[in-house]
Design an enzyme around this catalytic site. Structure first.
Site, PDB file in Angstrom:
ATOM      1  N   LYS A 154       0.847  -1.185   0.000  1.00  0.00           N
ATOM      2  CA  LYS A 154       0.000   0.000   0.000  1.00  0.00           C
ATOM      3  C   LYS A 154       0.887   1.241   0.000  1.00  0.00           C
ATOM      4  CE  LYS A 154      -4.283  -1.542   0.146  1.00  0.00           C
ATOM      5  NZ  LYS A 154      -5.287  -1.127  -0.853  1.00  0.00           N
ATOM      6  N   GLU A 201      -6.365 -11.082  -3.659  1.00  0.00           N
ATOM      7  CA  GLU A 201      -5.949 -10.762  -2.287  1.00  0.00           C
ATOM      8  C   GLU A 201      -7.135 -10.901  -1.339  1.00  0.00           C
ATOM      9  OE1 GLU A 201      -5.640  -6.228  -1.933  1.00  0.00           O
ATOM     10  OE2 GLU A 201      -5.185  -6.687  -4.032  1.00  0.00           O
TER      11      GLU A 201
END
Length: 372
Positions: free
Chosen positions: A158, A316
């Site tokens: 991220k 994911e």
């Protein structure tokens, strides 16, 4: 009802971090005694889509559930068309209702949901784990723990919460540690503009980053198309593709090479399955995304994934690994770096009622509706 579940660690997105995950739990009772289970879920409140669990619960209780009560559960497609005709938007709320309907239908006909979606191509999905603490040492340690435990074989970093130079140093350091052991993807969650993304491409690609997800604002398909033409890494679109019309526009503009499927944002498993068909017809691959669902929504994601022919980058779907407590008697199964398809009719899950009571929000109104 709303349940509030703790996370094992803070999940940092570009603009904020999550310390817990909340879910709207939906039960649909048929006259024959079957109970369909669903959930509506969104991370960190309304930042991603404008939806919050509180708003989702109110919409279901006051507007959607009354349209479902008394209808034959086997008419799931017609019921969902009725909801779309009477209530605009509200994809997350509708997704939870569709999940409960399909779970009920699967139990009625004694078949898993992937059979209702056309049948099974796979019984497992390769898993990518999000790295989202902002600390390189912690993220590297976490990656190797997940690898060694067989929970994940790829990792998504991220980005976007830190200045670009700092974020790039972080990404390159992690890529170096993972080289030859696992692949790395990055996700700025719309935090960059087009020039910033173009500056980031060369160093990220040189480090072997294989996927770059939604670097720019969701509305900017023109920028996504230009980035896609420039990039050697696979460009993944997520926030920019939430409806079937969005998917057709992405194909028309060649605005990505990879489309993120999420049951919540599309309003259910069936529209997500249709989105996969649109993407594939346009020469794009699809990817299973996550909103950090519990084992309920994770089972729905895996039922959908089982019905899709090509998922070269896996997904994911990792909510149960990040959520510290579970709502199901048998949590989602992760082994050999993959999520495995649950067995049994419908979603293939059973609620742990003690856990539901333990984590139910005290002020939450129960959503417990009856269909035919």
């Amino acid at each position: 009802m709303i349940v509030d579940l703790p996370l094992r660690r803070i999940q940092q997105f570009a603009r904020l971090g999550a310390k817990h995950q909340s879910s709207v739990l939906i039960r649909l009772h048929t006259k024959g005694g079957i109970v369909g289970i669903g959930e509506s879920i969104t991370p960190c409140g309304p930042w991603w889509s404008g939806d919050s669990v509180e708003a989702i619960q109110a919409t279901i209780n006051h507007y959607l559930a009354p349209l479902v009560v008394g209808e034959p559960a086997l008419d799931a497609s017609r019921i969902m068309a009725k909801l779309h005709g009477r209530v605009a938007g509200n994809a997350f709320a509708k997704a939870g209702i569709e999940m409960a309907l399909l779970d009920a239908v699967g139990k009625i006909v004694d078949a898993p949901i992937h059979v209702l979606l056309g049948g099974r191509f796979r019984d497992r999905l390769s898993v990518a784990w999000p790295l989202a603490t902002g600390d390189v040492n912690q993220e590297v340690d976490e990656a190797f723990r997940m690898l060694e435990a067989g929970k994940a074989g790829a990792f998504k970093l991220k980005m976007g919460a830190l200045p670009l130079a700092q974020d790039l140093r972080r990404a390159l350091a992690i890529a170096k540690e993972l080289e030859g052991k696992a692949s790395l993807r990055v996700d700025p969650n719309e935090a960059w503009d087009e020039p910033t993304t173009m500056r980031a491409l060369a160093p990220l690609e040189a480090a072997g980053v294989e996927i770059i997800e939604q670097p720019v604002a969701r509305w900017n398909l023109d920028a996504m198309a230009r980035i896609h033409r420039q990039a050697r890494s696979m460009l993944l679109i997520d926030e920019g593709v939430q409806s079937l019309h969005d998917a057709s526009e992405v194909v028309k503009r060649a605005a990505a090479g990879l489309v993120s499927l999420k049951i919540m944002k599309t309003g259910g498993m069936r529209p997500a399955r249709a989105m996969a068909d649109i993407a594939n017809a346009g020469g794009m691959h699809v990817y299973m995304g996550t909103f950090l669902e519990t084992s309920i929504g994770t089972a729905a994601n895996m039922q959908l994934a089982a019905s899709i022919e090509s998922l070269p980058y896996g997904g994911e779907v990792i909510g149960p690994l990040l959520i510290e407590e579970d709502l199901c008697e048998v949590p989602a199964v992760y082994k050999e770096h993959a999520l495995w398809l649950p067995e049994g009719p419908g979603l293939g899950i059973r609620l742990d009622e003690n856990q539901v009571r333990r984590f139910a929000r005290a002020s939450s109104q129960r959503i417990d509706r009856h269909s035919a």
